[in-house]
Structures are given as C-alpha cells and as structure tokens.
Scaffold this motif. Structure first.
Motif, mmCIF file in Angstrom:
data_model
loop_
_atom_site.group_PDB
_atom_site.id
_atom_site.type_symbol
_atom_site.label_atom_id
_atom_site.label_comp_id
_atom_site.label_asym_id
_atom_site.label_seq_id
_atom_site.Cartn_x
_atom_site.Cartn_y
_atom_site.Cartn_z
ATOM 1 N N THR A 12 0.952 -1.143 0.168
ATOM 2 C CA THR A 12 -0.203 0.121 -0.283
ATOM 3 C C THR A 12 0.623 1.453 0.235
ATOM 4 O O THR A 12 0.218 1.856 -0.678
ATOM 5 N N ASP A 13 2.303 0.879 0.605
ATOM 6 C CA ASP A 13 2.518 2.493 0.622
ATOM 7 C C ASP A 13 3.423 2.864 -0.274
ATOM 8 O O ASP A 13 3.250 3.816 -0.821
ATOM 9 N N LEU A 14 3.889 1.775 -1.300
ATOM 10 C CA LEU A 14 4.744 2.214 -2.228
ATOM 11 C C LEU A 14 3.891 2.302 -3.373
ATOM 12 O O LEU A 14 4.220 2.996 -4.409
ATOM 13 N N PHE A 15 2.361 1.827 -3.004
ATOM 14 C CA PHE A 15 1.872 2.238 -4.493
ATOM 15 C C PHE A 15 1.543 3.895 -4.489
ATOM 16 O O PHE A 15 1.158 4.794 -5.387
ATOM 17 N N SER A 16 0.987 4.236 -2.801
ATOM 18 C CA SER A 16 0.489 5.492 -2.609
ATOM 19 C C SER A 16 1.847 6.635 -3.301
ATOM 20 O O SER A 16 1.731 7.746 -3.708
ATOM 21 N N VAL A 17 2.937 6.140 -2.604
ATOM 22 C CA VAL A 17 4.694 7.325 -2.942
ATOM 23 C C VAL A 17 4.410 7.104 -4.395
ATOM 24 O O VAL A 17 5.144 8.130 -4.800
ATOM 25 N N LEU A 18 3.858 6.239 -5.157
ATOM 26 C CA LEU A 18 4.363 6.046 -6.292
ATOM 27 C C LEU A 18 3.153 7.171 -7.255
ATOM 28 O O LEU A 18 3.674 7.578 -8.195
ATOM 29 N N ILE A 19 2.080 6.926 -6.589
ATOM 30 C CA ILE A 19 1.449 7.618 -7.682
ATOM 31 C C ILE A 19 1.229 9.172 -6.681
ATOM 32 O O ILE A 19 1.125 10.023 -7.510
ATOM 33 N N VAL A 20 1.665 9.665 -5.414
ATOM 34 C CA VAL A 20 1.731 10.861 -5.410
ATOM 35 C C VAL A 20 2.998 11.250 -5.940
ATOM 36 O O VAL A 20 2.839 12.700 -6.527
ATOM 37 N N LEU A 21 3.940 10.538 -6.074
ATOM 38 C CA LEU A 21 5.097 11.470 -6.955
ATOM 39 C C LEU A 21 5.135 11.921 -8.731
ATOM 40 O O LEU A 21 5.239 12.901 -9.051
ATOM 41 N N PHE A 22 4.530 10.772 -9.011
ATOM 42 C CA PHE A 22 3.874 10.864 -10.511
ATOM 43 C C PHE A 22 2.992 12.034 -10.547
ATOM 44 O O PHE A 22 3.164 12.863 -11.438
ATOM 45 N N TRP A 23 2.276 11.831 -9.832
ATOM 46 C CA TRP A 23 0.908 13.113 -9.994
ATOM 47 C C TRP A 23 1.288 14.468 -9.486
ATOM 48 O O TRP A 23 1.293 15.261 -10.107
ATOM 49 N N LEU A 24 2.785 14.553 -8.553
ATOM 50 C CA LEU A 24 3.448 15.760 -7.942
ATOM 51 C C LEU A 24 3.522 16.363 -9.985
ATOM 52 O O LEU A 24 3.753 17.328 -9.933
ATOM 53 N N LYS A 25 4.778 15.437 -9.900
ATOM 54 C CA LYS A 25 6.310 16.001 -11.519
ATOM 55 C C LYS A 25 5.016 16.112 -12.441
ATOM 56 O O LYS A 25 5.262 17.227 -13.421
ATOM 57 N N THR A 26 3.223 15.769 -12.589
ATOM 58 C CA THR A 26 3.426 15.423 -14.189
ATOM 59 C C THR A 26 2.276 17.171 -13.714
ATOM 60 O O THR A 26 2.225 18.024 -14.606
ATOM 61 N N TYR A 27 1.813 17.459 -13.054
ATOM 62 C CA TYR A 27 0.855 18.658 -12.325
ATOM 63 C C TYR A 27 2.326 19.919 -12.498
ATOM 64 O O TYR A 27 1.502 20.677 -12.995
ATOM 65 N N PHE A 28 3.273 19.234 -11.872
ATOM 66 C CA PHE A 28 4.693 19.870 -11.971
ATOM 67 C C PHE A 28 4.666 20.642 -13.422
ATOM 68 O O PHE A 28 5.017 22.044 -14.085
ATOM 69 N N ALA A 29 4.559 19.556 -14.490
ATOM 70 C CA ALA A 29 4.934 20.228 -15.805
ATOM 71 C C ALA A 29 4.084 20.828 -16.825
ATOM 72 O O ALA A 29 4.102 22.172 -17.776
ATOM 73 N N TYR A 30 2.782 20.357 -16.436
ATOM 74 C CA TYR A 30 1.284 21.525 -16.668
ATOM 75 C C TYR A 30 1.681 22.641 -16.406
ATOM 76 O O TYR A 30 1.854 23.661 -17.473
ATOM 77 N N LEU A 31 2.019 22.672 -14.795
ATOM 78 C CA LEU A 31 2.451 24.461 -14.859
ATOM 79 C C LEU A 31 3.549 25.446 -15.950
ATOM 80 O O LEU A 31 3.407 26.111 -15.935
ATOM 81 N N LEU A 32 4.210 24.483 -16.037
ATOM 82 C CA LEU A 32 6.305 24.996 -16.386
ATOM 83 C C LEU A 32 6.096 25.274 -17.456
ATOM 84 O O LEU A 32 6.687 25.845 -18.367
ATOM 85 N N GLU A 33 5.727 23.773 -17.865
ATOM 86 C CA GLU A 33 5.953 23.494 -19.736
ATOM 87 C C GLU A 33 5.146 23.643 -20.814
ATOM 88 O O GLU A 33 5.518 23.891 -21.345
ATOM 89 N N PHE A 34 4.070 23.350 -20.338
ATOM 90 C CA PHE A 34 2.759 23.482 -21.331
ATOM 91 C C PHE A 34 1.962 24.994 -21.176
ATOM 92 O O PHE A 34 1.871 25.499 -19.640
ATOM 93 N N ASP A 35 1.617 25.287 -22.282
ATOM 94 C CA ASP A 35 0.632 26.724 -22.210
ATOM 95 C C ASP A 35 -0.481 26.078 -22.325
ATOM 96 O O ASP A 35 -1.197 26.156 -23.541
ATOM 97 N N LEU A 36 -1.322 25.920 -21.444
ATOM 98 C CA LEU A 36 -3.124 24.728 -21.229
ATOM 99 C C LEU A 36 -3.423 25.703 -21.320
ATOM 100 O O LEU A 36 -4.971 25.417 -21.519
ATOM 101 N N GLY A 37 -3.556 27.545 -21.182
ATOM 102 C CA GLY A 37 -5.040 28.440 -21.192
ATOM 103 C C GLY A 37 -5.658 28.426 -20.041
ATOM 104 O O GLY A 37 -7.115 28.350 -20.036
ATOM 105 N N VAL A 38 -5.175 27.898 -18.759
ATOM 106 C CA VAL A 38 -6.159 27.517 -17.244
ATOM 107 C C VAL A 38 -6.761 28.644 -17.043
ATOM 108 O O VAL A 38 -5.593 29.597 -16.195
ATOM 109 N N THR A 39 -8.009 28.792 -17.448
ATOM 110 C CA THR A 39 -9.152 30.462 -16.233
ATOM 111 C C THR A 39 -9.930 29.689 -15.459
ATOM 112 O O THR A 39 -10.298 28.831 -15.837
ATOM 113 N N GLY A 40 -9.837 30.369 -14.152
ATOM 114 C CA GLY A 40 -10.718 30.237 -13.320
ATOM 115 C C GLY A 40 -10.574 28.631 -12.261
ATOM 116 O O GLY A 40 -10.192 27.992 -13.556
#
Length: 713
Positions: A12-40
């Motif tokens: 359970t702990d292994l799975f949770s750590v993997l998900i959290v780390l992958f989620w955080l770096k993906t969200y980081f990439a969304y904000l830093l790398e891609f111009d997705l035009g997020v509003t609201g």
C-alpha cells in the motif's frame, strides 16, 4: 534506507508513494512546460486532479501480480513508460508547442528526426526532476532482497487491487464529468489537443489518440479504388461550366482570404439602436465592400459547418468537401489524409506561394498538421506574434494587432501568393476590454447578444486598417479578396433575444428562423472590376473553391469537388447543411417538414402525397452530396485519385519550424513587396488606432537574419 526498504515491502505504501510522486511531477510539468490556457477555479481544479484517475488505473495493473518481485518490477515499468511519455511530450512541446501523436511518431520521419536531432538543445537543467523518482526507486529496488516469495493471502491482495482499480475508475469518471461541465462535447469536438490534455491529462490524450488513429486506419484500410466510381460520376455530372465572361477575370492576381470569425449575414447593412435612440452602423467598411461594384456578393449564402466550426469552414472553402458528421476533420483526419486543397492546386497550376496567418497556437484545430497536408508553404501562428499582456484575448491576438503584425511576413512573400487570415476577436463570448470599448452594446436580456455587435464593429475596423495598408503598398490593386463568415455567432438558444433587434417577433420564432440565421456573408472583391452585383440565390461555403479557381482562370474538370461555380449559369441552388437540412430557391427542408422561403410558413400539409414525395426526393438528392463527401474523407479516397494533371499535389514535408530561413531562400523572393521596396519594410505605412501600441516603433529589415528588427525611438 531500511525504512525506505520497508515501504517497498509494504504494498500500500509503495503504491501511494509512486502515485503521489508521479502526480506531483505531472502537475509541475503542466504548470511549467505547457501553455494550456487554464482560467477559473474549475479548470485549475480539473488540471490538478486529471493525472490521478488514469494514473491510478495504470499503476493498479501491477497490483494483480501475486509475486512481490514481479509486482514491483511492473510498477517500475509503468512508471518508466509514463515518465518517458511525459518527458517526450515536454521536449516536443518546447520545440513545436504541440503534443506528440501517433501520426507524428509513426507516420512522419521528418518530425521524429527533427525531434531526435534537437533533443540536447531542448533539455533544461531542471529536467532531472522528471526522472528523480525513477532513479531513486531504481536504486532502492536494487537493494531489495532477491527472490521474494509469492503472497500467501491472494484473496486479500485481489481485493486491494480491485478496490484500487475501482477508485481509479471513479476518479476518471468524475474527471470526465467535471470536464463536460467546463467544456461540453470535449471528446466529440476535439478541436485542440491542448484541451484534452488540460481536461483529461497526457496519458488520456495518448490513449484517445491511439484509439482515433486505429479507428481511422481501419476505415481507410477497407477502402480501395472501387469506392471512387460513384463519386467520380457524381462530380462530373455535378460540375457547372464556368461563365466565359468571368473565367480568368482575376488571373495571376494575389489571393487574400479573410475568414471573418462568427460574422453572420444579418450584420450586413445593420444599424444598432442605442439606449438614446441613435443608430450606429455595425460594419460600415465590410458593408461598403459587400455593396461595391467591384464585388460579387451573396446575400443568401450559408455556412455548412458542423462540430468542426472554423476548421470545417476551411475544409469547405479550400477543398470543396464537407467536414465530418461528428467531430473535426482537421483533428481526426488532417494529419494523414490526402487533400486537393487551394494552396496545393495554385502551386501546381500557377506557381503560387501560400501562407496562413493565425494569432493562436498551431495546434488549435490541428492546423499545423492539416496545413501541411493542404500544401501551405508557410504558417505563421502564435509563435510568430507577441501575445503578451493585453495584446490577446482567450482565442488569440486581437484583430487590429494581428493584421498589423502580419505585415512583416506578408511583405516578404513571393508573388503571386495565396494567403489566408483567420480573425479571432469576434469570438464567443465576445469579450472586449475597456481600452477598446466605445461602440454601443445592444439592450437585451442576454449579455452575449449585447456584446456581439461591439466586437463585430472592432473586427470591421481591423479589416479596414488592413485594406488601407494594402492600398498604400500597391498590393490591393493586384489582388482578389475572398471574405466569408465562418459560422454562426449567435446560437439557436439565443436567437429569440436577437429577434426584436432585426424586426422579428420572438414569440413566433421557430426552426425556420433558426435556419435563416445560418446565413453568413460571402464577398469576392476584385479591385478595378465594375460588373459587381449582389446575388440572392441560395449558395454555400462548398461553392467557394470552384468559383475562385474559375475566376483565376484554372479549370476544375479533374477535381472531385462537391460544390459548383456560383457565377455559372448552371449553378444548382440547393444547399445542404451539415445537419441534413436543405435550402432551395423556394423551400427550406427541416427534417420532414417543408417551409416556404418567402413567408416562413410550414407547407407540409398543403401538398398532395405525390408532390410531397417529389420534393422530399429533391431534398434527398441534395443530401447525396454529404454522403459522397463523407466517404471521400473517412476512407481517404483521394489517395487513389491522381489524374495526370494532379500528380504534383504533395503534402509539405517540413513542420513550419524554420520558416524565415526557408522564406529567405525561396527562389521567387525578388518578387516580394519588401524586395521591390529595396529591402525596406513597409510596416511604417500601416496605420492603426489600436491602444495596445503605446510607442512608436520603426522596423528595419535584416536580410542576413530573415527577420524584422524592432528599433524603438
């Protein structure tokens, strides 16, 4: 290290750590790398959660393994693959401002080669963050004891695996529902890859793209030349011979196309009454062109777009084929289909240079890929414009700035050229900032309808400024202008609010009136001509290309066009809309109902059964055009149709990434405006009242750089 190892031993702990780390770096990439035009707040919430649903589903696959060592290996494999996908998109986006698709990865050696060759140049110091979780887990796994036994409680593990999978599915469905709230018909109107990534994530987009590619490949694989026979026969019978007095009237002229975003026919000659009872002409300049003796104009001209909206209009006007019944042909088929489109035809027949101009990203409606298939030599998208600060609205660069800033590219194009300008400011929901306000707003209960007229007036002023510049440079007299409204701006839901403004009773508003509101302006403006007139026969966007080619003196016998020359005496005035409705000279067909075009009265019950069946037969005959076009598009049948005169039509091989260098090496560069002006820019001739331009700027042409250098006073 022992505590980290314990985490790896605990599922359970292994799975949770993997998900959290992958989620955080993906969200980081969304904000830093891609111009997705997020509003609201809702879009920000969706962006935050969209990596989780499908991410949990993907990683949960490993939990079904009964062997701990294999399970950890599967988790690492999934993490590695997902990270590689994410990072590949990051590198590609840095270079091309777009996301990787199957067609790019598999079908284009040019793009893939360019990506590999420039990988080092695209890397950044912080890229290690995208791989650090993979490296850490790889190091820890190396320390884990070998030969872990099979799990004893398989039932317990199965329950956890199923529970995790169900959780991922619930989150994915929730993500889809939120996306539908913010962007209805997201997956049926896939007009921008950015939108799918913004709402559903990189992994979802990749899976969706694989599905669409496979579906299209299956349809295309089932096609062969035999499917063309009926369509070829139809096209030959359907063709209308050109009128000799008009054929070649604009031969060798430059072609300047202006796609007028959301401009409807009722705006022509319309005057809006303000709250004080004073009237204001909404589009005075476009009106002057529409009514000019130098123009062929069409007052009963319909847009024939579907869910592809603006991109459907481009398909219609540049290939004389229809968009798809569902979704966007640009998005679904544009990366790989064969097209006989205006840029390729004019290059093949008359050695035209072609360029498209758009103040938004090239991925919008998949234009970058589709324009290559159309044969466009150049495509100047958002990468070539300054969209910073108050210069842009949601859908791109404001029109006045767009036309002005396009001049530094337009003046370098070899002549004759075919150019297309896509305006965006007059786009739903029709926002206009305070510094550009001034034109009265309408006085209805619908704010969207109220703002509609002000942005239309802004677009009119922008077009007038552009024409003024063209006259100063001499381009105006040597060009033909093709201007059309791309689709409706006011939806059927809001039409009753417009009714009182155009002299109609909202209580009597119905489907017939909704059908009439699908009319958009179409103007063929030919400076120096004095035979212009306004035609009132029913016509549509499907007819634009054969009409233009005949005016340019180019025969259309060999092309599989669904439209006809509007200036031909043999033109058939039956107009099928994408939704199956048909307009003829006398009647409008809405499903099985028949309306009188003069009175708007439903006549279905007034005909005998024999008369009704005859009229329905005329309707169905017009609809055949849609069926033939759909088969051509979905099966990519034009790849089998290569008469001798069309053998030179080939898609462009480069990706619009080094355009200025290519342009400077064009063999016909000496015919450009800037070369004829001895290397000096003509931008100083451009006059605009755009308030965003706050300082005077001079432009100096640097031939060795292939760019315009701005020198501030």
């Amino acid at each position: 290290m022992s505590k980290i190892k314990q985490i790896f031993m605990k599922q359970t702990d292994l799975f949770s750590v993997l998900i959290v780390l992958f989620w955080l770096k993906t969200y980081f990439a969304y904000l830093l790398e891609f111009d997705l035009g997020v509003t609201g707040w809702l879009q920000h919430l969706i962006l935050l959660i969209n990596p989780l649903g499908l991410g949990i589903i993907l990683f949960s696959v490993a939990l079904f393994s009964k062997n701990k060592k294999r399970r950890i290996g599967l988790l690492m494999g999934i993490l590695l693959a997902a990270t590689l996908l994410l990072y590949s998109n990051i590198l590609y986006y840095r270079e091309f401002t777009d996301f990787l698709t199957m067609n790019i990865l598999v079908g284009s050696n040019n793009v893939s080669g360019a990506l590999i060759a420039s990988t080092l140049a695209m890397m950044r110091p912080w890229d290690l963050l995208y791989w650090i979780d993979v490296l850490v887990f790889a190091a820890v796994i190396y320390k884990v004891k070998k030969g872990q036994p099979a799990l004893r409680n398989r039932l317990d593990i199965s329950r956890k695996a199923v529970g995790t999978l169900v959780l991922g599915i619930i989150m994915l469905v929730g993500n889809l529902l939120l996306a539908e709230v913010s962007r209805p018909q997201l997956l049926t109107r896939t007009f921008d890859r950015n939108y799918i990534v913004k709402y559903m994530g990189i992994n979802f987009f990749t899976g969706y793209d694989v599905y669409q590619t496979a579906k299209n490949s299956h349809i295309k694989a089932s096609a062969d030349e035999s499917h063309l026979e009926e369509i070829v026969s139809y096209a030959k019978v359907n063709r209308a011979e050109p009128d000799p007095q008009y054929f070649g009237m604009a031969e060798d002229r430059n072609v300047i196309v202006i796609a007028m975003e959301s401009i409807q026919q009722f705006l022509i000659d319309y005057e809006l009454e303000d709250e004080n009872g004073e009237t204001h002409e909404v589009m005075p300049f476009v009106n002057s062109l529409f009514n000019s003796e130098e123009s062929f104009s069409f007052s009963n001209f319909y847009h024939q777009t579907g869910q592809g909206k603006s991109s459907d209009a481009e398909i219609l006007t540049e290939t004389s084929l229809y968009g798809l019944p569902q979704g966007s042909a640009f998005q679904t088929l544009g990366s790989s289909n064969t097209f006989h489109a205006t840029p390729g035809i004019l290059k093949s027949k008359a050695d035209y240079t072609s360029a498209a101009f758009h103040g938004n990203v090239g991925s919008f409606w998949n234009r970058s890929d589709t324009y290559r298939q159309f044969g466009y030599d150049y495509f100047f998208d958002a990468e070539y414009y300054d969209l910073s600060g108050d210069r842009s609205l949601e859908y791109g660069l404001k029109d006045k700035l767009f036309f002005r800033d396009s001049v530094e590219y337009l003046e370098q194009l070899p002549q004759p050229f075919y150019t297309k300008f896509l305006t965006v400011t007059h786009h739903f929901p029709y926002p206009l900032d305070d510094q550009n306000a001034g034109f009265p707003i309408a006085q209805t209960e619908d704010s969207t309808v109220n703002d509609f007229f002000a942005t239309a007036n802004y677009a009119d002023e922008a077009i007038e400024e552009f024409f003024t510049y063209l006259k100063k440079t001499g381009l105006y007299e040597n060009s033909i202008f093709v201007m059309y409204g791309d689709h409706y701006g006011i939806s059927n839901m809001r039409n009753p609010h417009v009714a009182p403004l155009i002299g109609e009773d909202p209580e009597e508003w119905g489907e017939f009136q909704n059908a009439e509101m699908q009319q958009v302006p179409f103007i063929l403006h030919i400076p120096g001509m004095d035979e212009g007139q306004v035609f009132d026969m029913p016509s549509g966007q499907i007819d634009v290309l054969p009409t233009l080619l005949h005016l340019l003196g180019i025969e259309t016998d060999d092309y599989l066009f669904m439209g006809q020359d509007l200036l031909s005496p043999g033109h058939d005035s039956s107009v099928p809309l994408r939704n199956g409705r048909v307009i003829t000279t006398d009647y409008t067909f809405i499903n099985d109902r028949i309306y009188d075009n003069q009175t708007g009265e439903e006549l279905s019950e007034q005909f005998s059964e024999e008369e009704r069946l005859e009229l329905i037969g005329e309707r169905d005959q017009a609809r055949m055009e849609l069926n033939h076009s759909d088969r051509l598009m979905s099966m990519d049948l034009l790849r089998f149709y290569q008469p001798e005169s069309l053998t030179q039509l080939e898609p462009l091989e480069y990706t619009y990434s080094n355009q200025m260098e290519v342009l400077q090496n064009h063999p016909g560069i000496q015919t450009s405006v800037i070369e004829k002006n001895r290397g000096e820019s003509t931008l100083h001739l451009y006059e605009t009242d755009a308030p965003e331009i706050r300082e005077k700027i001079d432009y100096i042409y640097r031939p060795n750089r292939g760019l315009m250098e701005r020198i501030q006073d």
